[in-house]
Design a protein around this motif. Structure first.
Motif, PDB file in Angstrom:
ATOM      1  N   ARG A 170      -7.896   5.076   5.374  1.00 21.14           N
ATOM      2  CA  ARG A 170      -6.924   5.244   6.454  1.00 21.14           C
ATOM      3  C   ARG A 170      -5.495   5.140   5.929  1.00 21.14           C
ATOM      4  O   ARG A 170      -4.574   5.803   6.407  1.00 21.14           O
ATOM      5  N   LYS A 171      -5.317   4.338   4.891  1.00 17.34           N
ATOM      6  CA  LYS A 171      -3.968   4.145   4.351  1.00 17.34           C
ATOM      7  C   LYS A 171      -3.422   5.427   3.739  1.00 17.34           C
ATOM      8  O   LYS A 171      -2.227   5.692   3.815  1.00 17.34           O
ATOM      9  N   LEU A 172      -4.293   6.226   3.126  1.00 13.51           N
ATOM     10  CA  LEU A 172      -3.825   7.489   2.549  1.00 13.51           C
ATOM     11  C   LEU A 172      -3.490   8.480   3.660  1.00 13.51           C
ATOM     12  O   LEU A 172      -2.523   9.237   3.569  1.00 13.51           O
ATOM     13  N   GLU A 174      -2.375   7.727   6.531  1.00 15.11           N
ATOM     14  CA  GLU A 174      -1.091   7.291   7.091  1.00 15.11           C
ATOM     15  C   GLU A 174       0.085   7.845   6.291  1.00 15.11           C
ATOM     16  O   GLU A 174       1.114   8.201   6.860  1.00 15.11           O
ATOM     17  N   VAL A 175      -0.078   7.922   4.974  1.00 20.29           N
ATOM     18  CA  VAL A 175       0.985   8.493   4.147  1.00 20.29           C
ATOM     19  C   VAL A 175       1.257   9.933   4.585  1.00 20.29           C
ATOM     20  O   VAL A 175       2.406  10.353   4.715  1.00 20.29           O
TER      21      VAL A 175
ATOM     22  N   LEU B  51       4.707   5.184  13.472  1.00 18.60           N
ATOM     23  CA  LEU B  51       3.255   5.193  13.283  1.00 18.60           C
ATOM     24  C   LEU B  51       2.550   4.541  14.467  1.00 18.60           C
ATOM     25  O   LEU B  51       1.412   4.840  14.777  1.00 18.60           O
ATOM     26  N   PHE B  77       5.176   1.218   1.350  1.00 20.83           N
ATOM     27  CA  PHE B  77       4.202   0.231   1.786  1.00 20.83           C
ATOM     28  C   PHE B  77       4.027  -0.866   0.741  1.00 20.83           C
ATOM     29  O   PHE B  77       4.521  -0.773  -0.378  1.00 20.83           O
ATOM     30  N   GLU B  79       1.204  -1.608  -0.716  1.00 16.43           N
ATOM     31  CA  GLU B  79       0.456  -0.998  -1.817  1.00 16.43           C
ATOM     32  C   GLU B  79       1.082   0.372  -2.080  1.00 16.43           C
ATOM     33  O   GLU B  79       1.626   0.969  -1.175  1.00 16.43           O
ATOM     34  N   ARG B  81      -0.204   3.262  -2.446  1.00 11.38           N
ATOM     35  CA  ARG B  81      -0.866   4.328  -1.686  1.00 11.38           C
ATOM     36  C   ARG B  81      -0.645   5.701  -2.302  1.00 11.38           C
ATOM     37  O   ARG B  81      -0.233   6.648  -1.617  1.00 11.38           O
ATOM     38  N   MET B  83      -1.932   9.225  -4.090  1.00 14.75           N
ATOM     39  CA  MET B  83      -3.132  10.055  -4.040  1.00 14.75           C
ATOM     40  C   MET B  83      -3.724  10.059  -5.447  1.00 14.75           C
ATOM     41  O   MET B  83      -3.084  10.563  -6.385  1.00 14.75           O
ATOM     42  N   PHE B  94       4.743  14.909  -2.898  1.00 12.28           N
ATOM     43  CA  PHE B  94       3.698  15.008  -1.876  1.00 12.28           C
ATOM     44  C   PHE B  94       4.231  15.375  -0.488  1.00 12.28           C
ATOM     45  O   PHE B  94       3.643  16.170   0.226  1.00 12.28           O
ATOM     46  N   ARG B 138       8.591   8.805  -3.996  1.00 14.20           N
ATOM     47  CA  ARG B 138       7.980   9.652  -2.970  1.00 14.20           C
ATOM     48  C   ARG B 138       8.667   9.470  -1.621  1.00 14.20           C
ATOM     49  O   ARG B 138       8.828  10.424  -0.856  1.00 14.20           O
TER      50      ARG B 138
END
Lengths: 278, 256
Positions: A170-172, A174-175, B51, B77, B79, B81, B83, B94, B138
């Protein structure tokens, strides 16, 4: 950070070295051949000593002779070609349907609630149970065989795609949402690549089932193909032909799986997993 | 500019989340949200980012009411995050739409965050600090006016953390974005922020607003900041720990 840079460049140097002369890959192949070679040897010796009777379990050399004779008169390629073509078409149809349905059902909760119970119900039916119906509907020709293979391939691919998509972090996602991606962009840029590993798991097990069902389909009535050779071998009391067919299936199954595996590890080189430690 | 008026978002029948948050940012201001765990800091950031739109009150960026993710918002964030299937350059690019100079633009950000020569590496080959640098790049590439950071350095070791804090300040000088930083690290808030809001309670409310009157560049050992730290510790009332309420989240590391 500088030490990190150093260790990284060191690593890449080693990688390059491995690529240039590949004793490691060869080693892996040799490693995998040890036990099969040993078993063949034991089989050969037991045949020569007379433990295995020739009219029931011919020696490996006789099986090999049979294969060579079929290569020589050209019949082998025809049978293999027919079988491969059937599997290719059936596999492709099964995978396409599984990808389309699996993507929609994995992505849309509503579609899952609507369709998944039905599909799971169908999955509970052993695929071979469809044989009589397919033959009634489509006769004993190519379409019923291909249909059977497609059904067999469909389920493992479908299951893996659905669980792959639903398991995307889910975190990806959200990005992607931060950049206001449309659902289509989200699927293309995040969900599909992230579920690629389970897609490959699916098509590899799908291919395995494809081989199972192509033989089943050819056993039930065919005039060409490896499964047909099995029937001929049984009817003419020639175990060497049966064994030769089995060996061919083993070799072809292994080769096609290796091809998929090679594509898989090429596409998933970014994975950081236990199996990839060198 | 970012402005919040009577913003509330609560969960579990109003027992968690936050309520009645009001503030207005100046252009290029760095705002810190400091509080113990469970006081709704991260939820607030999710609301501001768009969000989480199930809030009451009004959140505005340049007079646009936030109902979805605003294009002028960037988020970093806790983390990275990243890809995992994209290399550093592609991860940085991205969020850009597919256009010709995407690669080139991403490359300039690779250099900006100090990752020259690592553009072709994949996330599995990066250290935690490098990965977070990628995620900073990013977030910056879309040129956000409001940059939201959710405890961005809390998972890093002390030295990497300091390096990245300085990198953030360098970038902030260059882009002059408004930054909202959620943190539970008092030293970090004091080192980076112009204004600090201390949140307390469940649901969290603004308990105190503090200006940090020290000009940049600040020294991590600044006496004024040390005094403010004592005040903040007081305000957070950590003595409650002894009464059984957990505030183990508060970092009280002393800087050297």
């Amino acid at each position: 950070m500088s030490s990190k840079i150093e260790s990284l460049s060191q690593q890449s140097k080693w990688k390059v070295k491995n690529r240039i002369h590949f004793p490691k890959k060869l080693k892996v192949v040799l490693y995998g051949s040890v036990i099969p070679a040993f078993l063949l040897l034991v089989w050969q010796i037991l045949s020569m000593v007379g433990v295995f009777e020739r009219h029931l379990m011919p020696a490996p050399t006789l099986v090999l002779e049979k294969i060579i004779s079929m290569v020589a008169d050209g019949t082998l390629w025809a049978h293999i070609g027919v079988t491969l073509l059937r599997i290719l078409i059936g596999f492709t149809i099964g995978v396409v349907f599984a990808v389309v349905l699996g993507s929609v059902i994995g992505y849309l909760k509503r579609a899952e609630q609507l369709m998944d119970p039905l599909i799971q119900g169908f999955r509970a039916i052993p695929s071979l149970a469809w044989v009589p119906l397919f033959i009634l509907w489509m006769g004993i020709g190519e379409s019923s065989k291909i249909m059977l293979i497609a059904v067999g391939v469909f389920f493992p691919v479908y299951l893996n795609i659905v669980s792959g998509i639903q398991g995307v972090d889910r975190k990806l996602i959200e990005v992607g949402k931060i950049y206001n991606f449309t659902p289509f962009q989200l699927i293309r840029k995040v969900i599909l690549p992230a579920s690629l590993p389970s897609f490959f798991t699916g098509i590899r097990s799908g291919l395995g089932l494809g081989w199972m069902f192509v033989v089943a389909a050819e056993l039930m009535g065919a005039s060409k193909g490896i499964g047909y050779l099995l029937v001929v071998g049984q009817n003419t009391y020639s175990p060497d032909l049966v064994l030769a067919s089995i060996v061919m299936i083993a070799i072809l199954g292994k080769l096609t799986d290796s091809a998929l595996k090679a594509i898989e590890s090429k596409s998933l080189h970014w994975q950081d997993s236990f199996g990839k430690q060198s | 500019m970012l402005s919040l008026k009577n913003v509330s978002r609560t969960f579990n029948d109003g027992s968690t989340g936050f309520k009645n948050i009001n503030f207005k940012s100046e252009k290029g201001e760095i705002i810190g949200l400091l509080g113990t765990s469970g006081c709704g800091k991260s939820t607030l950031l999710r609301v501001v980012s768009g969000l989480d739109i199930e809030y009451t009150g009004s959140v505005k960026i340049n007079d646009d009411l936030i109902k979805a993710v605003h294009e002028k918002v960037g988020i970093i964030f806790q983390e990275p995050r990243l890809m995992p299937w994209l290399n550093v350059v592609d991860n940085i690019g991205f969020g850009l739409n597919d256009k010709k100079d995407k690669q080139k633009e991403a490359q300039t950000f690779v250099d900006l965050v100090g990752l020259n020569g690592f553009g072709e590496h994949f996330p599995k080959d990066l250290s935690g600090g490098m990965a977070q640098r990628v995620s900073i790049a990013r977030a910056l590439i879309t040129n956000p006016e409001v940059l939201l950071l959710d405890e961005p350095f809390s998972a890093l070791d002390a030295f990497t953390k300091m390096q990245l804090q300085d990198l953030l300040l360098k970038i902030w000088h260059q882009y002059q974005a408004t930054i909202v930083l959620v943190t539970h690290d008092i030293d970090e808030a004091l080192y980076l922020c112009d204004r600090i809001f201390i949140l307390r309670g469940q649901p969290g409310e603004v308990y105190k607003e503090l200006q940090v009157p020290v000009s940049r560049p600040r020294s991590r050992g600044d006496e004024e900041l040390a005094k403010m730290k004592a005040t903040i510790l007081d305000l957070l009332d950590l003595s409650q720990v002894e009464n059984g309420e957990s505030h183990d989240d508060i970092k009280t590391t002393t800087t050297k």
